[in-house]
Design a protein around this motif. Sequence first.
Motif, PDB file in Angstrom:
ATOM      1  N   ALA A  54       0.819  -1.209   0.000  1.00 51.68           N
ATOM      2  CA  ALA A  54       0.000   0.000   0.000  1.00 51.68           C
ATOM      3  C   ALA A  54       0.855   1.262   0.000  1.00 51.68           C
ATOM      4  O   ALA A  54       0.486   2.274  -0.618  1.00 51.68           O
ATOM      5  N   SER A  55       1.998   1.224   0.680  1.00 49.41           N
ATOM      6  CA  SER A  55       2.862   2.415   0.704  1.00 49.41           C
ATOM      7  C   SER A  55       3.411   2.721  -0.684  1.00 49.41           C
ATOM      8  O   SER A  55       3.525   3.892  -1.075  1.00 49.41           O
ATOM      9  N   TYR A  56       3.743   1.690  -1.460  1.00 47.64           N
ATOM     10  CA  TYR A  56       4.234   1.906  -2.828  1.00 47.64           C
ATOM     11  C   TYR A  56       3.108   2.382  -3.744  1.00 47.64           C
ATOM     12  O   TYR A  56       3.333   3.220  -4.624  1.00 47.64           O
ATOM     13  N   ALA A  57       1.906   1.863  -3.528  1.00 51.05           N
ATOM     14  CA  ALA A  57       0.769   2.318  -4.327  1.00 51.05           C
ATOM     15  C   ALA A  57       0.501   3.801  -4.075  1.00 51.05           C
ATOM     16  O   ALA A  57       0.210   4.555  -5.015  1.00 51.05           O
ATOM     17  N   LEU A  58       0.607   4.229  -2.822  1.00 46.56           N
ATOM     18  CA  LEU A  58       0.438   5.647  -2.509  1.00 46.56           C
ATOM     19  C   LEU A  58       1.492   6.489  -3.209  1.00 46.56           C
ATOM     20  O   LEU A  58       1.196   7.543  -3.783  1.00 46.56           O
ATOM     21  N   ALA A  59       2.736   6.025  -3.168  1.00 44.38           N
ATOM     22  CA  ALA A  59       3.822   6.774  -3.798  1.00 44.38           C
ATOM     23  C   ALA A  59       3.590   6.927  -5.293  1.00 44.38           C
ATOM     24  O   ALA A  59       3.738   8.023  -5.850  1.00 44.38           O
ATOM     25  N   VAL A  60       3.233   5.840  -5.961  1.00 48.39           N
ATOM     26  CA  VAL A  60       3.019   5.888  -7.406  1.00 48.39           C
ATOM     27  C   VAL A  60       1.836   6.783  -7.752  1.00 48.39           C
ATOM     28  O   VAL A  60       1.901   7.579  -8.709  1.00 48.39           O
ATOM     29  N   GLN A  61       0.767   6.687  -6.987  1.00 43.27           N
ATOM     30  CA  GLN A  61      -0.397   7.537  -7.237  1.00 43.27           C
ATOM     31  C   GLN A  61      -0.010   9.012  -7.186  1.00 43.27           C
ATOM     32  O   GLN A  61      -0.432   9.812  -8.031  1.00 43.27           O
ATOM     33  N   ALA A  62       0.802   9.383  -6.205  1.00 40.89           N
ATOM     34  CA  ALA A  62       1.231  10.771  -6.081  1.00 40.89           C
ATOM     35  C   ALA A  62       2.246  11.153  -7.156  1.00 40.89           C
ATOM     36  O   ALA A  62       2.142  12.219  -7.771  1.00 40.89           O
ATOM     37  N   MET A  63       3.222  10.284  -7.403  1.00 38.03           N
ATOM     38  CA  MET A  63       4.265  10.593  -8.368  1.00 38.03           C
ATOM     39  C   MET A  63       3.729  10.695  -9.788  1.00 38.03           C
ATOM     40  O   MET A  63       4.261  11.460 -10.612  1.00 38.03           O
ATOM     41  N   ASP A  64       2.697   9.954 -10.083  1.00 40.19           N
ATOM     42  CA  ASP A  64       2.121  10.001 -11.426  1.00 40.19           C
ATOM     43  C   ASP A  64       1.442  11.330 -11.733  1.00 40.19           C
ATOM     44  O   ASP A  64       1.049  11.579 -12.881  1.00 40.19           O
ATOM     45  N   GLN A  65       1.305  12.186 -10.723  1.00 36.05           N
ATOM     46  CA  GLN A  65       0.765  13.522 -10.960  1.00 36.05           C
ATOM     47  C   GLN A  65       1.851  14.495 -11.420  1.00 36.05           C
ATOM     48  O   GLN A  65       1.540  15.628 -11.800  1.00 36.05           O
ATOM     49  N   LEU A  66       3.101  14.071 -11.382  1.00 30.50           N
ATOM     50  CA  LEU A  66       4.180  14.929 -11.852  1.00 30.50           C
ATOM     51  C   LEU A  66       4.047  15.181 -13.355  1.00 30.50           C
ATOM     52  O   LEU A  66       3.625  14.284 -14.100  1.00 30.50           O
ATOM     53  N   PRO A  67       4.440  16.363 -13.821  1.00 26.34           N
ATOM     54  CA  PRO A  67       4.299  16.691 -15.246  1.00 26.34           C
ATOM     55  C   PRO A  67       5.483  16.226 -16.080  1.00 26.34           C
ATOM     56  O   PRO A  67       5.822  16.856 -17.098  1.00 26.34           O
ATOM     57  N   CYS A  68       6.159  15.154 -15.670  1.00 27.38           N
ATOM     58  CA  CYS A  68       7.368  14.705 -16.366  1.00 27.38           C
ATOM     59  C   CYS A  68       7.597  13.236 -16.051  1.00 27.38           C
ATOM     60  O   CYS A  68       7.007  12.687 -15.107  1.00 27.38           O
ATOM     61  N   PRO A  69       8.475  12.563 -16.785  1.00 23.79           N
ATOM     62  CA  PRO A  69       8.835  11.180 -16.435  1.00 23.79           C
ATOM     63  C   PRO A  69       9.528  11.127 -15.079  1.00 23.79           C
ATOM     64  O   PRO A  69      10.225  12.058 -14.683  1.00 23.79           O
ATOM     65  N   TRP A  70       9.332   9.999 -14.374  1.00 29.01           N
ATOM     66  CA  TRP A  70      10.036   9.801 -13.111  1.00 29.01           C
ATOM     67  C   TRP A  70      10.475   8.343 -12.999  1.00 29.01           C
ATOM     68  O   TRP A  70       9.890   7.457 -13.604  1.00 29.01           O
ATOM     69  N   TYR A  71      11.531   8.160 -12.211  1.00 30.34           N
ATOM     70  CA  TYR A  71      12.139   6.832 -12.069  1.00 30.34           C
ATOM     71  C   TYR A  71      12.540   6.646 -10.615  1.00 30.34           C
ATOM     72  O   TYR A  71      12.867   7.605  -9.915  1.00 30.34           O
ATOM     73  N   TRP A  72      12.535   5.384 -10.167  1.00 28.98           N
ATOM     74  CA  TRP A  72      12.912   5.114  -8.790  1.00 28.98           C
ATOM     75  C   TRP A  72      13.829   3.911  -8.701  1.00 28.98           C
ATOM     76  O   TRP A  72      13.940   3.125  -9.641  1.00 28.98           O
TER      77      TRP A  72
END
Length: 253
Positions: free
Chosen positions: A56-74
């Motif tokens: 669930a913690s990773y799902a929260l992170a992805v949900q938030a990060m996907d709102q960024l206006p650019c590609p992201w990587y972890w």
Amino acid sequence: MRVVQITDAHLYADTEARSRAGIPWRQFQHVLGAVVAEKPDIVLFTGDISQDESAASYALAVQAMDQLPCPWYWLPGNHDQPELMAAERPLVDQVDMGGAEIDAWRILLLNTQVEGKPHGELGSERLAKLAEQLEKDDRPTLIAMHHPPVDVGAVWMDAIGLQDREAFWELLSKHPHVKIILFGHVHQAYAEHRRLGEATIDVYGCPAMADQFLPSAEQFAIDEASRPGYRIIDMTLSDIQGGEWQSWIERIE
């Protein structure tokens, strides 16, 4: 080209869960809001996404990060579960900035995790893969990783950094096109210009999104006077021999 580094969110499945000095989910959201305003081209999340190692913690992170206006990587930190991360979003080990043009920078994302241990290590297989990547392509290169390959001056933290750092630096000494190293784990700002032969590598640590650690401490200690933050790296793509960049830290109010 603007790269923003964020790191060490230490999220829980419970968005109201507290850390030692704050609520990680709220700090995470505040930092992301500031990052959006920076208009990044790429965001790098350099590990310790989760504290409770829950799906669930990773799902929260992805949900938030996907709102960024650019590609992201972890990439994973010592607290993370790579399998759970990959189930939410793929883990990649290379990013071509601006495509595969001859004058473009590239980013290599290293996994330094040792399962069940706080320290980091690349090991022979990962070092061999890194050597292959560097030998095949001599474009200006930024390496992102979780564990610091240098001592940062805090005794307890230096004991849990990258354990095979000597082999890492020996490898990099053969590849002067590596220009920048970013790391997390230390929960504080750090900058060093390391000389390797005739080349110089800029080595940067980053404040955490969650609690900050006290610099130069002999034992674990929270820095209650510092705020969560992120690192900006502004890079040019025009000089295949070296590239140019500026880097600095921003913190949230």
